[in-house]
Write a protein that holds these residues in place. Structure first.
Motif, PDB file in Angstrom:
ATOM      1  N   PHE A 299       2.930 -14.038  -6.699  1.00 24.76           N
ATOM      2  CA  PHE A 299       3.066 -13.140  -5.564  1.00 24.76           C
ATOM      3  C   PHE A 299       2.739 -13.888  -4.283  1.00 24.76           C
ATOM      4  N   ALA A 300       3.613 -13.759  -3.303  1.00 27.86           N
ATOM      5  CA  ALA A 300       3.373 -14.374  -1.998  1.00 27.86           C
ATOM      6  C   ALA A 300       2.868 -13.332  -1.012  1.00 27.86           C
ATOM      7  N   ILE A 301       2.031 -12.428  -1.496  1.00 33.27           N
ATOM      8  CA  ILE A 301       1.486 -11.381  -0.629  1.00 33.27           C
ATOM      9  C   ILE A 301       0.459 -12.016   0.309  1.00 33.27           C
ATOM     10  N   THR A 302       0.673 -11.815   1.598  1.00 39.23           N
ATOM     11  CA  THR A 302      -0.276 -12.361   2.563  1.00 39.23           C
ATOM     12  C   THR A 302      -1.063 -11.273   3.276  1.00 39.23           C
ATOM     13  N   SER A 303      -0.536 -10.045   3.275  1.00 39.06           N
ATOM     14  CA  SER A 303      -1.239  -8.946   3.921  1.00 39.06           C
ATOM     15  C   SER A 303      -1.196  -7.711   3.042  1.00 39.06           C
ATOM     16  N   VAL A 304      -2.280  -6.950   3.114  1.00 38.04           N
ATOM     17  CA  VAL A 304      -2.387  -5.715   2.351  1.00 38.04           C
ATOM     18  C   VAL A 304      -2.808  -4.620   3.319  1.00 38.04           C
ATOM     19  N   PHE A 305      -2.003  -3.583   3.409  1.00 35.87           N
ATOM     20  CA  PHE A 305      -2.311  -2.435   4.255  1.00 35.87           C
ATOM     21  C   PHE A 305      -2.691  -1.258   3.374  1.00 35.87           C
ATOM     22  N   HIS A 306      -3.580  -0.429   3.880  1.00 38.58           N
ATOM     23  CA  HIS A 306      -3.953   0.798   3.182  1.00 38.58           C
ATOM     24  C   HIS A 306      -4.107   1.906   4.201  1.00 38.58           C
ATOM     25  N   SER A 307      -4.059   3.139   3.724  1.00 39.70           N
ATOM     26  CA  SER A 307      -4.281   4.277   4.610  1.00 39.70           C
ATOM     27  C   SER A 307      -5.773   4.386   4.903  1.00 39.70           C
TER      28      SER A 307
ATOM     29  N   ASN B 263       4.703  -5.841  14.914  1.00 36.93           N
ATOM     30  CA  ASN B 263       3.266  -5.614  14.859  1.00 36.93           C
ATOM     31  C   ASN B 263       2.637  -6.034  13.538  1.00 36.93           C
ATOM     32  N   LEU B 264       3.370  -6.741  12.706  1.00 42.35           N
ATOM     33  CA  LEU B 264       2.836  -7.160  11.420  1.00 42.35           C
ATOM     34  C   LEU B 264       2.555  -8.652  11.433  1.00 42.35           C
ATOM     35  N   ASN B 265       1.379  -9.022  10.965  1.00 34.88           N
ATOM     36  CA  ASN B 265       1.000 -10.432  10.931  1.00 34.88           C
ATOM     37  C   ASN B 265       1.031 -10.940   9.499  1.00 34.88           C
ATOM     38  N   PHE B 266       2.243 -11.187   8.991  1.00 34.21           N
ATOM     39  CA  PHE B 266       2.332 -11.751   7.655  1.00 34.21           C
ATOM     40  C   PHE B 266       3.564 -12.640   7.564  1.00 34.21           C
ATOM     41  N   ASP B 267       3.436 -13.702   6.790  1.00 35.02           N
ATOM     42  CA  ASP B 267       4.541 -14.628   6.582  1.00 35.02           C
ATOM     43  C   ASP B 267       5.230 -14.352   5.257  1.00 35.02           C
ATOM     44  N   GLY B 268       4.487 -13.839   4.287  1.00 35.69           N
ATOM     45  CA  GLY B 268       5.043 -13.573   2.970  1.00 35.69           C
ATOM     46  C   GLY B 268       5.359 -12.108   2.810  1.00 35.69           C
ATOM     47  N   ALA B 269       4.956 -11.548   1.694  1.00 40.22           N
ATOM     48  CA  ALA B 269       5.215 -10.146   1.408  1.00 40.22           C
ATOM     49  C   ALA B 269       4.029  -9.288   1.829  1.00 40.22           C
ATOM     50  N   LEU B 270       4.284  -8.008   1.914  1.00 39.34           N
ATOM     51  CA  LEU B 270       3.275  -7.035   2.304  1.00 39.34           C
ATOM     52  C   LEU B 270       3.055  -6.063   1.150  1.00 39.34           C
ATOM     53  N   LEU B 271       1.805  -5.732   0.871  1.00 36.93           N
ATOM     54  CA  LEU B 271       1.441  -4.706  -0.096  1.00 36.93           C
ATOM     55  C   LEU B 271       0.895  -3.515   0.678  1.00 36.93           C
ATOM     56  N   VAL B 272       1.418  -2.318   0.387  1.00 28.27           N
ATOM     57  CA  VAL B 272       0.953  -1.099   1.032  1.00 28.27           C
ATOM     58  C   VAL B 272       0.378  -0.190  -0.045  1.00 28.27           C
ATOM     59  N   ALA B 273      -0.882   0.208   0.113  1.00 27.34           N
ATOM     60  CA  ALA B 273      -1.551   1.082  -0.850  1.00 27.34           C
ATOM     61  C   ALA B 273      -1.835   2.434  -0.208  1.00 27.34           C
ATOM     62  N   ASP B 274      -1.374   3.486  -0.873  1.00 27.43           N
ATOM     63  CA  ASP B 274      -1.623   4.839  -0.385  1.00 27.43           C
ATOM     64  C   ASP B 274      -1.362   5.839  -1.493  1.00 27.43           C
TER      65      ASP B 274
END
Length: 161
Positions: A42-50, A97-108
């Motif tokens: 996984f090339a996840i570089t950022s993880v967002f959550h509610s 407004n997103l600071n990521f080079d790879g993929a993003l994971l969003v948890a909610d």
């Protein structure tokens, strides 16, 4: 661009705890899910959550299970149950407004079913997928288009969790 959507794990009822943290079952099942997913690359570089505690805990558990080096933060746009999906969609499309080079994971929680439907069909209903607690979805935007496609889905019951 790749995007991962993770439904929060099982939480304690609001009656038991108003903040609704993950239950022991929710925490354990997410750790098992993360262990399974860690076998992939996984090339996840950022993880967002509610702003919900259980979503934050889900994001942290998955991030830790998939390896270090990921920024875990509350989403810069509202992604709670009744929030509009368009602000996050606009941010994804523009990357403004997103600071990521790879993929993003969003948890909610309930936001994800409407968001997935909107990305794929540009309509929030009907839901394309039932997000059970711990469901993890990989979607990708096709190169040079605005078309998103579902790559794969893992539900905890498929892993015996």
């Amino acid at each position: 661009m790749r995007l991962y959507l993770a439904h929060e794990g099982y939480s304690i009822s609001e009656k038991e705890n108003a903040r609704q943290p993950l239950s022991d079952e929710g925490r354990i099942s997410l750790q098992k899910l993360a262990s399974f997913l860690a076998r992939g690359k996984f090339a996840i570089t950022s993880v967002f959550h509610s702003n919900k505690l259980c979503a934050k805990q889900t994001a942290i558990i998955l991030s830790q299970g998939l390896g270090a080096g990921r920024v875990v933060q509350e989403s810069p746009v509202p992604i709670d149950t009744d929030d509009d999906v368009q602000p996050l969609h606009k941010n994804l499309e523009s990357n403004a407004n997103l600071n990521f080079d790879g993929a993003l994971l969003v948890a909610d929680h309930l936001f994800l079913d409407r968001f997935l439907s909107y990305l794929i069909c540009r309509e929030m209903e009907p839901a394309l997928l039932v997000f059970d607690p711990g469901t993890f979805v990989s979607i990708e935007r096709r190169a040079n288009t605005s078309q998103w496609i579902i790559q794969w889905v893992v539900k905890p019951n498929l892993l015996g969790i």
